[in-house]
Design an enzyme around this catalytic site. Structure first.
Site: not given
Length: 172
Positions: A7, A66, A138
């Protein structure tokens, strides 16, 4: 198969590592790479080094990250894209295949709803991986990326298996 999910962020980059063992997804580790500089070039170097260290520690065979989403602030989107680039270069340097997923795809795979809230993602990651506690946001997002990749890979394998069964039936 070991999967590293990322991420990305220009200040905090989450990572999550899972493995598929005997058909089950197992938690191996997660955390955050926290950069300590205000200079963007230094931050990117720290992200690159941090992701490289995670790769050396866990030896994943798959890498998922992502995708950039267009935020209201274009400067934030640019910084996020640069952070993604640093992480992707670390993966390609380790000769890992790179898979990219949108936030909507990740939430859909983990929660079942593409518009899920962060707390819902954290809850489902905890549940799906049987974690004793709720991971930091996160890290949970990075684990969700890895879970999304694992589900996508398994779906492709299942579809390929069904296609080969169909071909075999037609050949009879």
């Amino acid at each position: 198969m070991i999967i590293l999910g990322i991420d990305p962020g220009s200040r905090i980059t989450g990572y999550g590592v899972i493995a598929r063992k005997q058909g089950k997804l197992v938690y191996l580790g997660s955390g955050c790479i926290r950069v300590k500089s205000d200079v963007m070039a230094d931050r990117l170097a720290q992200i690159f080094a941090g992701v490289g260290e995670v790769i050396r520690q866990f030896s994943p065979q798959q890498f998922a990250i992502e995708q950039v989403f267009m935020a209201k602030n274009p400067d934030s989107a640019l910084k996020l894209g640069q952070a993604r680039g640093a992480a992707i270069v670390a993966a390609t340097q380790a000769e890992l295949p790179v898979a990219e997923y949108s936030a909507r795809q990740i939430k859909q795979a983990v929660v079942g709803k593409g518009s899920a809230e962060k707390t819902q993602v954290q809850h489902m990651v905890k549940h799906l991986l049987n974690l004793p506690g709720t991971p930091q946001a996160d890290a949970a997002d990075a684990l969700a990326v890895a879970l999304c990749h694992a589900h996508t890979e398994q779906s492709l394998i299942n579809m390929a298996g069904q296609a080969s069964k169909t071909v075999r039936r037609r050949l009879r």
